[in-house]
Structures are given as C-alpha cells and as structure tokens.
Design a protein around this motif. Structure first.
Motif, PDB file in Angstrom:
ATOM      1  N   TRP A  49       0.823  -1.211   0.000  1.00  0.00           N
ATOM      2  CA  TRP A  49       0.000   0.000   0.000  1.00  0.00           C
ATOM      3  C   TRP A  49       0.859   1.264   0.000  1.00  0.00           C
ATOM      4  O   TRP A  49       0.367   2.352  -0.318  1.00  0.00           O
ATOM      5  CB  TRP A  49      -0.943   0.002   1.199  1.00  0.00           C
ATOM      6  N   SER A  52       0.864   2.239  -3.507  1.00  0.00           N
ATOM      7  CA  SER A  52      -0.428   2.820  -3.859  1.00  0.00           C
ATOM      8  C   SER A  52      -0.627   4.182  -3.184  1.00  0.00           C
ATOM      9  O   SER A  52      -1.252   5.076  -3.768  1.00  0.00           O
ATOM     10  CB  SER A  52      -1.562   1.873  -3.468  1.00  0.00           C
ATOM     11  N   TRP A  55       0.807   6.699  -5.385  1.00  0.00           N
ATOM     12  CA  TRP A  55      -0.005   6.974  -6.579  1.00  0.00           C
ATOM     13  C   TRP A  55      -1.322   7.662  -6.213  1.00  0.00           C
ATOM     14  O   TRP A  55      -1.852   8.460  -6.992  1.00  0.00           O
ATOM     15  CB  TRP A  55      -0.247   5.687  -7.362  1.00  0.00           C
ATOM     16  N   ILE A  56      -1.862   7.370  -5.035  1.00  0.00           N
ATOM     17  CA  ILE A  56      -3.049   8.104  -4.580  1.00  0.00           C
ATOM     18  C   ILE A  56      -2.686   9.572  -4.377  1.00  0.00           C
ATOM     19  O   ILE A  56      -3.435  10.485  -4.747  1.00  0.00           O
ATOM     20  CB  ILE A  56      -3.601   7.491  -3.280  1.00  0.00           C
ATOM     21  N   GLY A 207      -0.051   1.490 -14.981  1.00  0.00           N
ATOM     22  CA  GLY A 207      -0.232   0.344 -14.102  1.00  0.00           C
ATOM     23  C   GLY A 207       0.909  -0.649 -14.222  1.00  0.00           C
ATOM     24  O   GLY A 207       1.434  -1.161 -13.221  1.00  0.00           O
ATOM     25  N   ALA A 210       4.026   0.938 -12.629  1.00  0.00           N
ATOM     26  CA  ALA A 210       3.952   0.928 -11.171  1.00  0.00           C
ATOM     27  C   ALA A 210       4.237  -0.455 -10.605  1.00  0.00           C
ATOM     28  O   ALA A 210       4.918  -0.598  -9.583  1.00  0.00           O
ATOM     29  CB  ALA A 210       2.578   1.414 -10.714  1.00  0.00           C
ATOM     30  N   CYS A 211       3.726  -1.487 -11.261  1.00  0.00           N
ATOM     31  CA  CYS A 211       3.942  -2.859 -10.779  1.00  0.00           C
ATOM     32  C   CYS A 211       5.385  -3.315 -10.989  1.00  0.00           C
ATOM     33  O   CYS A 211       5.974  -3.968 -10.117  1.00  0.00           O
ATOM     34  CB  CYS A 211       2.982  -3.814 -11.476  1.00  0.00           C
ATOM     35  N   ILE A 325      -2.560   3.552  -9.212  1.00  0.00           N
ATOM     36  CA  ILE A 325      -3.141   3.322  -7.887  1.00  0.00           C
ATOM     37  C   ILE A 325      -3.676   1.900  -7.752  1.00  0.00           C
ATOM     38  O   ILE A 325      -3.367   1.181  -6.796  1.00  0.00           O
ATOM     39  CB  ILE A 325      -4.274   4.333  -7.609  1.00  0.00           C
ATOM     40  N   LEU A 326      -4.504   1.492  -8.716  1.00  0.00           N
ATOM     41  CA  LEU A 326      -5.219   0.227  -8.572  1.00  0.00           C
ATOM     42  C   LEU A 326      -4.333  -1.007  -8.770  1.00  0.00           C
ATOM     43  O   LEU A 326      -4.501  -2.010  -8.069  1.00  0.00           O
ATOM     44  CB  LEU A 326      -6.392   0.178  -9.559  1.00  0.00           C
ATOM     45  N   PRO A 328      -1.041  -1.769  -8.151  1.00  0.00           N
ATOM     46  CA  PRO A 328      -0.302  -2.272  -6.982  1.00  0.00           C
ATOM     47  C   PRO A 328      -1.213  -2.758  -5.859  1.00  0.00           C
ATOM     48  O   PRO A 328      -0.869  -3.702  -5.144  1.00  0.00           O
ATOM     49  CB  PRO A 328       0.523  -1.053  -6.531  1.00  0.00           C
ATOM     50  N   ILE A 329      -2.383  -2.096  -5.678  1.00  0.00           N
ATOM     51  CA  ILE A 329      -3.309  -2.553  -4.640  1.00  0.00           C
ATOM     52  C   ILE A 329      -3.805  -3.962  -4.950  1.00  0.00           C
ATOM     53  O   ILE A 329      -3.766  -4.868  -4.102  1.00  0.00           O
ATOM     54  CB  ILE A 329      -4.506  -1.589  -4.522  1.00  0.00           C
TER      55      ILE A 329
END
Length: 376
Positions: A49, A52, A55-56, A207, A210-211, A325-326, A328-329
């Motif tokens: 998190w 994330s 990114w949030i 996405g 980020a991953c 955001i989504l 990695p979550i």
C-alpha cells in the motif's frame, strides 16, 4: 535548437533536476518494500500500500492541478515533495511512511503536470524530443537510488533523507524558472477534447510501470533472488529505462508515438514471457527498455488527439494514475498467493491486451498513425 535551449535553459534545468529527484523517490519504494514491511511489522500485502499511497497522492496532486494548475509554479511542487520525503525520514512509524508517501506523491503528480506541458510548448516542433529528454532524466535518479539504498544498509528512512536534501537543493536552485506560472486558461486558445476510451491505454501503461517498479523486486525475490540482488536488478532496469528515453530523443521524429506505445507493449510481452521461461532477472532488466516508452509515447499521442487546453495534461495523467493506484493494490494484495510467477503472467495478459486494442484504435484514429518520417 541552440537558441531554444538558451531561451528556456532555466526551465529545462529545473525540470531535469526535479525529474532526477522524482526518479530517485519513486524507485526507492521497490527495493525498500521488504525493509518497510519488517520495520513497520506489516505483511507484504499491507506494505504494498506504500506504492499505492504514492499513486493516490499523485492523483490528489493531479486533481488539484486540474482546477488550479495555472497558478502553481515549480517551486510549489518541489516543496511538496521535500515535505513528503521528510515525513518518511522523520515521521513516526506507519504515519510517517504512509503519510510521507502520500504527500511526496502529491508533489510528484503535480510536477508532471507543471513541467511536461511547459517543455512541450516551449520547444515547439522539438517539443517531443525535449519531453523525452525531460522524462529520460527520471532514470538517472532511478538508477542510482537502489544502489545507494543497499550502500546505506537498506535503511529506507536514511535514503529518503537523501531525497529530502535533493529536493531542498533543487528548490533553492530553481531561480526565476521556479517562480514562473503558466499561461492562464483564458489566454490559451484551444479546445478541450477529452477521449475517455483512449485514456484506458494510460491506465495499462502506468499500471504496468507501477507494478514493475514497486512490486518487481519483491517478485524477483520470490523467484529466487536475494534482496540485494533484486535492488541491483532494479537499478539495471532503470539503466535500460534511461537508455530507451534517451534513444527516444533521437528517434521521436521517425515513428509515430502511438506506434512506439504498441511496440513497447509487444516487447513487454516478449520479455516477461522469456523471464518465466529462461531467467527472470536478465529479462526484468531488459523490459526497462519498454517501460521507458510507456509514458512519453502515450502522453504525446493523447495530446495530439485531445488538444492543447490547460486541462489536457492533468486529464491524461489522471487516467494513468488510475492504473498506478489500482494495479499495486490489486496485485500487491495477491502477491503472497500468486507469487512472482503469477505477477509476471498477469502483466503479460495486460500488455498483450493493450497491444491488441492499440492496433485497432490506431486504425480508427488517423491522428495516431503515420506522423513519423518512416510512415509508422
């Protein structure tokens, strides 16, 4: 070109320095994630998190820029990132880590909206090449910081302290370029043409990035590498990442940006597949060549379709942040169950889907094809 660089040197220098620092800050989450999990007594799913949260924060910063972007100057966003890195360094426990990631991300997201359109507009027909150079500088910090993290004893707080010092130094050295706002919405004659379907490609691209950056080192550890080796592979990944963006400065005029985006996705599928079949480490490094193209190729493509309105950059970047955001979550929460191999498989499916859909959209939108000298 020399005249353009001379006229806009202050802006370019402030932008490059800021992006070096941004690369250092973002790439630090990946190798530091296991250390954060240990230090804060968290599971890997909970520690993910942090990525994330970054990114949030980016989404908050971009959202703010959508409404107030013309009044924000570079020094504002640099100061925000300095505060965020300082919170991670000096803040108490989980509040400092997650709160700092959120604040740093807010400055990071706002900075992308502050600098990218300024550089693209300031350099005219050379804007695509200079935008590539700006985003290439991100890789310098991203290459160095995983190695510095290992050298500093894998201590996240101390390494974020270094990022804090970098941000403060850039704020002090930004000069007039750091205090100059952008043109207001009233003075820019342009229509705003949001294209929601096209922005789905930004969701996938950011996405994936980020991953790869945030979860990739943990996946490599699961596949048999040590924490130190995973950090070194991430540094090498960013070397390839930087090489791709520097190379883009030289070839941006030859190939249409959206063609580069599709090619990057296909190359990602090949690297991830070979990583599973042959060896994950080397091909994780090589995929950095593709990851370096995700953002600049899509940003320029979407700008051509959506127009030169002040709200366009924030809208494009906001779409990418949905993925940042989504992804990695969702995947961070599953990482303990699916492991590194499962993460690679999910990313293969996402990249292949983006490439296939991109080929269809490229045929339907003439603005996305044939603009390069090679006709691609």
């Amino acid at each position: 070109m020399k005249e353009l660089i001379r006229a806009n040197f202050g802006l370019l220098a402030a932008g490059v320095a800021t992006f070096v620092m941004m690369g250092a800050g973002q790439s630090l989450y990946g190798p530091a994630l296991p250390a954060f999990a240990r230090n804060l007594d968290l599971s890997m799913a909970a520690a993910a998190w942090l990525v994330s949260a970054h990114w949030i924060g980016c989404a908050i910063g971009v959202g703010f820029m959508y409404f107030a972007g013309t009044r924000v100057v570079p020094r504002h966003v640099i100061a925000t990132m300095a505060l965020g890195a300082a919170l991670v360094t000096f803040g108490p426990g989980r509040f400092g880590a997650f709160g700092g990631a959120l604040v740093f991300g807010a400055g990071y997201g706002a900075a992308t909206v502050v600098f990218n359109p300024r550089i693209l507009r300031a350099f005219g027909d050379k804007g695509t090449a200079m935008l590539s150079l700006l985003n290439a500088s991100f890789g310098i910090g991203a290459i160095a910081i995983p190695l510095i993290f290992v050298w500093m004893g894998s201590n996240p707080a101390q390494t974020f302290g270094l990022v804090t010092v970098m941000a403060i130094a850039i704020w002090l050295g930004a000069g007039p370029a750091g205090r100059t706002g952008s043109a207001s919405a009233e003075t820019v004659v342009a229509e705003f043409h949001p294209h929601l379907a096209l922005q789905l490609f930004a969701v996938v691209g950011i996405g994936l990035e980020a991953c790869l950056i945030g979860l990739g080192p943990t996946a490599l550890i699961d596949l048999g590498l040590s924490e130190e080796s995973a950090a070194q592979h991430l540094s090498a990944f960013f070397t390839a990442f930087l090489g791709a963006r520097v190379g883009l400065v030289l070839v941006a005029h030859l190939v249409a940006p959206f063609t580069l985006y599709i090619g990057a996705m296909l190359f990602s599928v090949a690297c991830l597949s070979l990583g599973l079949i042959v060896s994950p480490g080397p091909f994780f490094v090589i995929i950095g060549l593709a990851a370096g193209l995700y953002f600049p190729s899509f940003y320029v493509s979407a700008s051509k379709v959506m127009g030169d309105h002040p709200k366009t950059p924030a809208t494009i970047i906001a779409a990418g942040l949905v993925g940042g955001i989504l992804a990695p979550i969702l995947l961070g929460g599953l990482l303990d169950e699916i492991g590194g191999r499962g993460l690679f498989l999910v990313l293969i499916i996402a990249a292949a889907g983006a490439a296939g859909a991109g080929l269809v959209v490229r045929l339907r939108l003439p603005e996305l094809r044939g603009s390069g000298r090679l006709g691609l």
